[in-house]
Scaffold this motif. Sequence first.
Motif, mmCIF file in Angstrom:
data_model
loop_
_atom_site.group_PDB
_atom_site.id
_atom_site.type_symbol
_atom_site.label_atom_id
_atom_site.label_comp_id
_atom_site.label_asym_id
_atom_site.label_seq_id
_atom_site.Cartn_x
_atom_site.Cartn_y
_atom_site.Cartn_z
ATOM 1 N N THR A 433 -31.116 51.575 8.411
ATOM 2 C CA THR A 433 -31.346 52.119 7.061
ATOM 3 C C THR A 433 -31.663 51.007 6.056
ATOM 4 O OG1 THR A 433 -29.977 54.062 7.481
ATOM 5 C CG2 THR A 433 -30.305 53.430 5.174
ATOM 6 N N PRO A 434 -30.846 49.948 5.948
ATOM 7 C CA PRO A 434 -31.246 48.865 5.027
ATOM 8 C C PRO A 434 -32.484 48.108 5.504
ATOM 9 C CG PRO A 434 -29.237 48.276 6.210
ATOM 10 C CD PRO A 434 -29.486 49.707 6.501
ATOM 11 N N LEU A 435 -32.645 47.988 6.847
ATOM 12 C CA LEU A 435 -33.843 47.304 7.347
ATOM 13 C C LEU A 435 -35.097 48.083 6.970
ATOM 14 C CD1 LEU A 435 -32.820 46.049 10.910
ATOM 15 C CD2 LEU A 435 -33.564 44.654 8.971
ATOM 16 N N ASN A 436 -34.979 49.397 6.960
ATOM 17 C CA ASN A 436 -36.112 50.226 6.575
ATOM 18 C C ASN A 436 -36.577 49.863 5.166
ATOM 19 O OD1 ASN A 436 -37.980 52.422 6.675
ATOM 20 N ND2 ASN A 436 -36.519 53.688 5.539
ATOM 21 N N MET A 439 -37.859 45.906 5.086
ATOM 22 C CA MET A 439 -39.143 45.630 5.721
ATOM 23 C C MET A 439 -40.297 46.276 4.961
ATOM 24 S SD MET A 439 -37.997 45.904 9.730
ATOM 25 C CE MET A 439 -39.570 45.349 10.367
ATOM 26 N N ASN A 440 -40.103 47.485 4.475
ATOM 27 C CA ASN A 440 -41.191 48.143 3.745
ATOM 28 C C ASN A 440 -41.371 47.552 2.350
ATOM 29 O OD1 ASN A 440 -42.433 50.617 5.246
ATOM 30 N ND2 ASN A 440 -40.230 50.661 5.744
ATOM 31 N N SER A 464 -37.389 37.326 9.495
ATOM 32 C CA SER A 464 -35.947 37.476 9.714
ATOM 33 C C SER A 464 -35.589 38.938 9.965
ATOM 34 C CB SER A 464 -35.168 36.954 8.503
ATOM 35 O OG SER A 464 -35.424 35.578 8.300
ATOM 36 N N SER A 465 -36.250 39.827 9.200
ATOM 37 C CA SER A 465 -35.995 41.256 9.394
ATOM 38 C C SER A 465 -36.425 41.703 10.781
ATOM 39 C CB SER A 465 -36.729 42.066 8.328
ATOM 40 O OG SER A 465 -36.311 41.695 7.038
ATOM 41 N N HIS A 466 -37.589 41.234 11.214
ATOM 42 C CA HIS A 466 -38.059 41.572 12.560
ATOM 43 C C HIS A 466 -37.109 41.021 13.626
ATOM 44 C CE1 HIS A 466 -41.858 43.703 12.096
ATOM 45 N NE2 HIS A 466 -42.155 42.897 11.064
ATOM 46 N N SER A 467 -36.588 39.802 13.377
ATOM 47 C CA SER A 467 -35.638 39.210 14.331
ATOM 48 C C SER A 467 -34.369 40.051 14.419
ATOM 49 C CB SER A 467 -35.304 37.789 13.905
ATOM 50 O OG SER A 467 -34.329 37.236 14.757
ATOM 51 N N LEU A 468 -33.852 40.474 13.254
ATOM 52 C CA LEU A 468 -32.658 41.312 13.238
ATOM 53 C C LEU A 468 -32.935 42.656 13.915
ATOM 54 C CD1 LEU A 468 -29.770 41.907 12.405
ATOM 55 C CD2 LEU A 468 -30.618 42.565 10.137
ATOM 56 N N LEU A 469 -34.090 43.228 13.626
ATOM 57 C CA LEU A 469 -34.446 44.494 14.259
ATOM 58 C C LEU A 469 -34.562 44.337 15.770
ATOM 59 C CD1 LEU A 469 -35.246 47.463 13.949
ATOM 60 C CD2 LEU A 469 -37.630 46.703 13.668
ATOM 61 N N PRO A 776 -36.823 51.307 11.077
ATOM 62 C CA PRO A 776 -37.672 51.226 9.894
ATOM 63 C C PRO A 776 -39.015 51.931 10.106
ATOM 64 C CG PRO A 776 -36.765 49.083 10.459
ATOM 65 C CD PRO A 776 -36.514 49.975 11.618
ATOM 66 N N ILE A 777 -39.489 52.575 9.054
ATOM 67 C CA ILE A 777 -40.717 53.364 9.142
ATOM 68 C C ILE A 777 -41.935 52.456 9.027
ATOM 69 C CG2 ILE A 777 -42.054 55.200 8.054
ATOM 70 C CD1 ILE A 777 -39.390 56.316 6.983
ATOM 71 N N LYS A 778 -42.861 52.651 9.963
ATOM 72 C CA LYS A 778 -44.156 51.986 9.841
ATOM 73 C C LYS A 778 -45.104 52.964 9.143
ATOM 74 C CE LYS A 778 -43.631 49.117 13.966
ATOM 75 N NZ LYS A 778 -44.187 48.782 15.307
ATOM 76 N N LYS A 779 -45.691 52.505 8.058
ATOM 77 C CA LYS A 779 -46.492 53.421 7.236
ATOM 78 C C LYS A 779 -47.678 53.986 8.004
ATOM 79 C CE LYS A 779 -48.932 49.495 5.111
ATOM 80 N NZ LYS A 779 -49.240 48.790 3.844
ATOM 81 N N GLU A 780 -48.279 53.175 8.894
ATOM 82 C CA GLU A 780 -49.424 53.667 9.666
ATOM 83 C C GLU A 780 -48.983 54.764 10.625
ATOM 84 O OE1 GLU A 780 -48.425 50.550 9.603
ATOM 85 O OE2 GLU A 780 -49.946 49.365 8.552
#
Length: 794
Positions: A433-436, A439-440, A464-469, A776-780
Amino acid sequence: MSNKVNKWIYVSLVLLFFTKSFSQYEFSDGRIPKQISLHNYTKIVDVGLDTLDIHYIVTNFNLLNPKKLQTENDDLGFSENNFWSKTELRNSTDLTLNYYLETARPITDVVELYFINSTLGGITKMVSGDNMPFSERSFDNRKTIFKITILPNSSQQLFLHVKSDGEVVKMPLMLYSSENFIKLISNEQLFFGIFYGILVIVSIIYFFFYFALRQKAFLYYSLYVIFIGLMQFSLDGYFYELITHQGGWFSLRAVLFFAMIAGFLLGKYSEVFLNIKKHNKILYFLFTVLYFLAFALILCILFVPKALVYCYPLANLLGLLILVLIISSVVYLYYKKIHVDGFFTMGIFFLVLGFGIFILNNFSQIPNSFLTENSSKLGTGLEVIFLSLSMANLIRNLKNEKDNLNRLALVRSEEMNDLKSYFLSNISHELRTPLNAIMNLIESISTEVEDDSIKHKCKIIKYSSHSLLGSVNDILDFSKIEKGELQLENSPFDPVQALEYLKNNAINLATDKGLEFQFSKSDSIPDFLIGDVNRLVQIVNNVLSNAIKFTMKGFVKLGIDVEVLPGNRARLIVTIADSGVGISPDKKERIFDSFYQKSNNNKKKFSGLGLGLYIVKTLVDMQSGEIRMDSVINVGTTCVIAIDFEISEQQKITENAIVRVSENDLQGKSILVVEDNPINQMVIKMITKKWLNTTAMYVNNGEEALLALSENQFDIVLMDLQMPVMDGYEATIAIRKGEAGARNRHIPIIAVSADVMEATKQRVLEIGMNDYLSKPIKKETLYELVKNLVLTKS
């Protein structure tokens, strides 16, 4: 003077009459028995501690107050006195008679037989007893045996001297012919062989059971059988004959020593087997007192020689008390209706019966026979058999208990797995939820600002966010692998596009470390393959990330090649090479193990969970692929991944053929967003506000969603799953049942959740949702899902 002579003559006549009537056994032509007890023809005197020689005894025997033996097994009591007996034999035949005389118990210390031929004169001395080297015995046998020869037409006198150190003294006098003696020895060997064989087998078996099950009852029982066997072995004279054949200190005390240890072990075994400590504290205390007394008695045997004469009766008394306490414990447990194994009760019954008969025989209360003499062995043997059966029941009970524990453990394991799944689902939700938002938002900020310093910082936050994810994904994937829930998807994908996206990220990471990044691809790669593109990207990304992590200088290479296979299939070959630290040969075999880091000495320098390559190997194996790792220390590593895919007939559409419309245009469609978290609402608003001809309404839970659907017209629902009041599952079920109006029963619903467990994905489809999107949501990805559902429907 005349009166005195008359008195002496009278006394002599009386003595002569008494001797002929009671002290002489006569062999005649009609009376040559094969076996006879001489107790009816024997008188015995107790001379106390006085040491007298044979000449004094022969001369003064009738003046020492002799008494006639009453039975063939008279008990002379616990004593260290000297006993002498006299028996007269007369051979009236013309035959030389040969007999074997069996007398005192095998554990008697001193036995001397003086054989006096009244016709020829002279004294023949024969010796036995366990207070001398076995080789010095007159007859080589474990028992007290003398071989005697009775000449024809002659009279003999037998004077027997017996002394012990406080044990029970018995003085049977049995004559056996050679034939009967051999038969007796043969029967004894058979009986003793069976008896001692059972004890040896039982002690070994239950000793092994102790090491297998670690139950103290098995150890105490095995040791008890060993020491009760050693006690019987000593009583029978075998211990002296075979082990302490030189006689001496231990030979004289072996019976007492083994009996005390056996008594202690029997009490300890019974106490543990019956669980007395749990059921009755008083009985447990009494057992402890008897153990203390047994230990004290053993110390007396070892260090107080003068107390030895008192140790024998005390040892018998202590053994009796232990049996009484065991019987009392059994009776108490029966009275309290606590289960007692029936075989244990029978075993104790036979032990008491056997030793009871043995004691009665010792006190001359029952006739002497082979069975009464060996009743303790019979009782012990039957006790061992029944106690062994009770131990077999104990093993079965332990097995049943173990099965119950295993069943409970399985239930607990399932509960823990459910709890683990719930925990992972929650932690996934709480982290994603916070990563969402992070990242966006950082993606949006990085595209809106012009300042290079801010862009650089945004890039760091993004990586860093991608690493945590990635770490969160690794933990969840590991859980799925352990539970066998990891599943693959099959859909067409563009391999070059997917891997070039990885290439672009890797270039940035490598450049930041000052590494040279090289990328190459084959021109013959098919446009589309059918498989799980997300897992392919995960495999390559994990290996590529490791290559960059473990390379301090030099290069990192990513190469993509293909090998066309028969049957419209292609083998995609991905090669990743680096000039990093390398992997030692002894660690290459474990590099794909879970929670294994390449170098334990570099944990701070090369951090990580140690799950990446384990997941890579699992994913490659699930797709029937191959992975090979070649490495040289301080030179570098090359990893080759080969996976077979089916070739899709779908073709790429060239850019010129695309009829371009306005980007992200939903052509007037409306969206209902059901999300309780304000941050996630903000993220979706940030994404959808850039879509053309799109309206969106936001509610906080499922109950509000039903109301909104009833009052408004929507084309699609983005539904969170974990919400207060009414969650996404309940809301979806209600919508499909028509509770939000008949027109909305089939409205497209996309689950938008931070819970990425396979069970969650399966459940949302089962309750009627159309698709699933993870945070996390990818907009595409979000736009493609919405477009496919609303524009295709329209």
